[in-house]
Design a protein around this motif. Structure first.
Motif, PDB file in Angstrom:
ATOM      1  N   GLY A 137      -5.915   3.933  -2.038  1.00 32.76           N
ATOM      2  CA  GLY A 137      -4.306   3.211  -1.704  1.00 32.76           C
ATOM      3  C   GLY A 137      -4.446   2.619  -0.521  1.00 32.76           C
ATOM      4  O   GLY A 137      -3.227   2.800  -0.113  1.00 32.76           O
ATOM      5  N   GLN A 138      -5.541   2.206   0.223  1.00 27.33           N
ATOM      6  CA  GLN A 138      -5.660   1.207   1.338  1.00 27.33           C
ATOM      7  C   GLN A 138      -5.711   0.097   1.750  1.00 27.33           C
ATOM      8  O   GLN A 138      -6.434   0.008   0.491  1.00 27.33           O
ATOM      9  CB  GLN A 138      -6.040   1.977   2.302  1.00 27.33           C
ATOM     10  N   LEU A 139      -4.731  -0.504   2.079  1.00 25.71           N
ATOM     11  CA  LEU A 139      -5.151  -2.266   2.325  1.00 25.71           C
ATOM     12  C   LEU A 139      -6.414  -2.388   1.671  1.00 25.71           C
ATOM     13  O   LEU A 139      -7.169  -2.087   2.566  1.00 25.71           O
ATOM     14  CB  LEU A 139      -4.457  -2.964   2.576  1.00 25.71           C
ATOM     15  N   TRP A 140      -7.363  -3.360   0.940  1.00 27.94           N
ATOM     16  CA  TRP A 140      -8.671  -4.303   0.548  1.00 27.94           C
ATOM     17  C   TRP A 140      -8.372  -5.088   2.211  1.00 27.94           C
ATOM     18  O   TRP A 140      -7.643  -5.940   2.177  1.00 27.94           O
ATOM     19  CB  TRP A 140      -8.459  -4.918  -0.218  1.00 27.94           C
ATOM     20  N   SER A 141      -9.511  -4.645   3.346  1.00 28.34           N
ATOM     21  CA  SER A 141      -9.926  -5.994   3.958  1.00 28.34           C
ATOM     22  C   SER A 141      -9.528  -7.315   3.599  1.00 28.34           C
ATOM     23  O   SER A 141      -9.276  -7.444   4.917  1.00 28.34           O
ATOM     24  CB  SER A 141     -10.688  -4.732   4.738  1.00 28.34           C
ATOM     25  N   SER A 142     -10.028  -7.560   2.484  1.00 34.18           N
ATOM     26  CA  SER A 142      -9.833  -8.757   2.336  1.00 34.18           C
ATOM     27  C   SER A 142      -8.690  -9.780   1.667  1.00 34.18           C
ATOM     28  O   SER A 142      -8.328 -10.512   1.724  1.00 34.18           O
ATOM     29  CB  SER A 142     -11.437  -9.223   1.537  1.00 34.18           C
ATOM     30  N   SER A 143      -7.743  -8.873   1.764  1.00 35.68           N
ATOM     31  CA  SER A 143      -6.432  -9.057   0.997  1.00 35.68           C
ATOM     32  C   SER A 143      -5.736  -9.924   2.428  1.00 35.68           C
ATOM     33  O   SER A 143      -5.962 -10.077   2.985  1.00 35.68           O
ATOM     34  CB  SER A 143      -5.866  -8.082   0.295  1.00 35.68           C
ATOM     35  N   VAL A 144      -4.982 -11.599   1.818  1.00 34.49           N
ATOM     36  CA  VAL A 144      -4.194 -11.526   2.508  1.00 34.49           C
ATOM     37  C   VAL A 144      -2.877 -11.146   2.873  1.00 34.49           C
ATOM     38  O   VAL A 144      -2.785 -10.452   1.951  1.00 34.49           O
ATOM     39  CB  VAL A 144      -4.175 -13.257   2.138  1.00 34.49           C
ATOM     40  N   THR A 145      -1.882 -11.478   4.103  1.00 36.31           N
ATOM     41  CA  THR A 145      -0.541 -10.752   3.937  1.00 36.31           C
ATOM     42  C   THR A 145      -0.174 -11.184   4.479  1.00 36.31           C
ATOM     43  O   THR A 145      -0.852 -12.796   4.437  1.00 36.31           O
ATOM     44  CB  THR A 145      -1.241  -9.461   5.412  1.00 36.31           C
ATOM     45  N   GLY A 146       1.077 -11.504   4.419  1.00 32.66           N
ATOM     46  CA  GLY A 146       2.139 -12.243   4.914  1.00 32.66           C
ATOM     47  C   GLY A 146       3.623 -11.740   4.635  1.00 32.66           C
ATOM     48  O   GLY A 146       3.770 -10.738   3.759  1.00 32.66           O
ATOM     49  N   PRO A 147       4.834 -12.456   4.818  1.00 30.19           N
ATOM     50  CA  PRO A 147       5.591 -11.731   4.579  1.00 30.19           C
ATOM     51  C   PRO A 147       6.589 -11.964   3.536  1.00 30.19           C
ATOM     52  O   PRO A 147       7.584 -11.334   2.526  1.00 30.19           O
ATOM     53  CB  PRO A 147       7.101 -12.728   5.741  1.00 30.19           C
ATOM     54  N   GLU A 148       6.059 -12.691   2.902  1.00 33.08           N
ATOM     55  CA  GLU A 148       5.732 -12.857   1.321  1.00 33.08           C
ATOM     56  C   GLU A 148       5.579 -12.173   0.272  1.00 33.08           C
ATOM     57  O   GLU A 148       6.384 -12.182  -0.619  1.00 33.08           O
ATOM     58  CB  GLU A 148       5.205 -14.807   1.018  1.00 33.08           C
TER      59      GLU A 148
END
Length: 373
Positions: A217-228
């Motif tokens: 349930g935690q963010l995948w470490s390779s996922s890009v993130t951003g305000p969008e």
């Protein structure tokens, strides 16, 4: 035989790591081992309580455009759930999009409509194959053409598991046109290290940008993130269909986008007249908040609670976790040059007016001089 490989798709597609695990018609190694891996890779079904959601809706009557590398309609996990579309890689567009020499498009389709060993989110929906890329090349302009085709053919859900750094004008205007035509567009946030920021179409206003989580349930470490980012969904260790009747385990926010597209199909099947903006509000207002309280750049509004999204009462636009309409859909379509700053427009307009006045004055002077005394 199990192996991991990365190809050109890692620079285009959001699902970059692929582990082949089993053939549907002849197993590689132990069939039991393959079955276990397939089951393990469908952890998203229990995590999202898909079986409970299917008692409410299975996506009946909804068509989802999958803009990708094409779809193999003969894969046993999706056979009967694929509709011919078009190959837009050349102009004019031709063919039916029902070839997939890469495997990625078939993979995404199975997460949406899978009804075999691979079980999708909306098994009674239909995917429309819009081929805009292959294993070695893709184009944001072609992606825009595929979106336009989908809109012209009445498709109301579009799933895009790809990203381009270019803010292509054809793609931008196609996205805006689709949103204004009540279409929900879902796009992957992208994977590190190939991507470092959210690219297009996920970066366009009104597109549902989806980041990725793991089975914890935690963010995948390779996922890009951003305000969008608007929502997050399962990305890591997901089993899917693949080309040549294979099944694979994949990591990537490609999976996240396809899974959310399936969710949208379930909602649109239950509420066929619900506007796209309300479909999106329903998903975000019932999502399970993750990370810092409220919307954040990693999870957006959180992980969708599919059963709650299907059963919640009408969502008020003023609800605390809703977003402003301007964040969901644009109010106009920008024409080329519409992004000029106001001072530039005023300067150009004033310059043109001055030229017109001078030209008129010159004509008047010439006419007067030519008059007989």
């Amino acid at each position: 035989m199990t192996f991991v490989f990365a190809s050109f798709r890692s620079r285009i597609w959001a699902a970059a790591i692929v582990v082949p695990i089993a053939l549907s018609l002849s197993a590689l190694g132990s069939p039991a081992a393959g079955a276990d891996k397939i089951s393990d890779g469908q952890w998203y079904l229990n995590y999202l309580d898909v079986s409970a959601a299917h008692k409410i809706s299975q996506g009946e009557g909804v068509r989802i455009a999958v803009i990708d590398t094409g779809i193999d309609p003969n894969h046993p996990d999706i056979r009967g759930s694929v509709e011919p579309g078009v190959d837009v890689r050349q102009f004019p567009a031709s063919g039916d999009g029902l070839t997939d020499d890469d495997g990625h498009g078939t993979s995404m389709a199975s997460l949406i409509v899978g009804h075999g060993r691979i079980r999708g989110i909306a098994p009674k929906a239909t995917v429309v194959s819009l081929k805009y890329a292959d294993s070695v090349s893709s184009s944001p302009t072609a992606m825009g053409s595929a979106i336009n085709w989908a809109v012209e053919h009445g498709v109301k859900v579009i799933s895009i598991s790809a990203a381009h750094v270019d803010r292509d004008l054809v793609l931008q205007q196609a996205v805006e046109k689709a949103i204004l035509q009540d279409v929900v567009i879902i796009a992957s946030a992208g994977n590190k290290p190939e991507k470092s920021a959210i690219e297009y179409p996920a970066a366009f206003p009104g597109v549902v940008a989806v980041s990725g989580i793991g089975s914890d349930g935690q963010l995948w470490s390779s996922s890009v993130t951003g305000p969008e980012v608007l929502l997050s969904a399962p990305a890591k260790g997901i089993s899917t269909a693949w080309r040549d009747n294979r099944r694979v385990v994949t990591d990537g926010t490609s999976n996240s986008a396809a899974i959310v597209a399936g969710m949208v199909a379930l909602i649109r099947a239950k509420y066929p007249t619900m506007p796209a903006t309300e479909v999106i509000r329903r998903l975000i207002s019932t999502a399970t908040d993750k990370g810092p309280a409220g919307r954040d750049s990693a999870y957006g509004f959180g992980v969708p609670n599919l059963v709650a999204a299907l059963t919640a009462p009408a969502v008020s636009a003023s609800a605390g976790r809703s977003v402003a309409p301007s964040q969901i859909a644009p109010t106009r379509i920008d024409a080329p040059g519409a992004e000029f700053p106001l001072r530039t427009a005023l300067f150009l307009g004033g310059g043109c007016l001055t030229i017109v006045i001078l030209a008129v004055g010159l004509v008047v002077m010439v006419v007067r001089r030519r008059r007989p005394e």
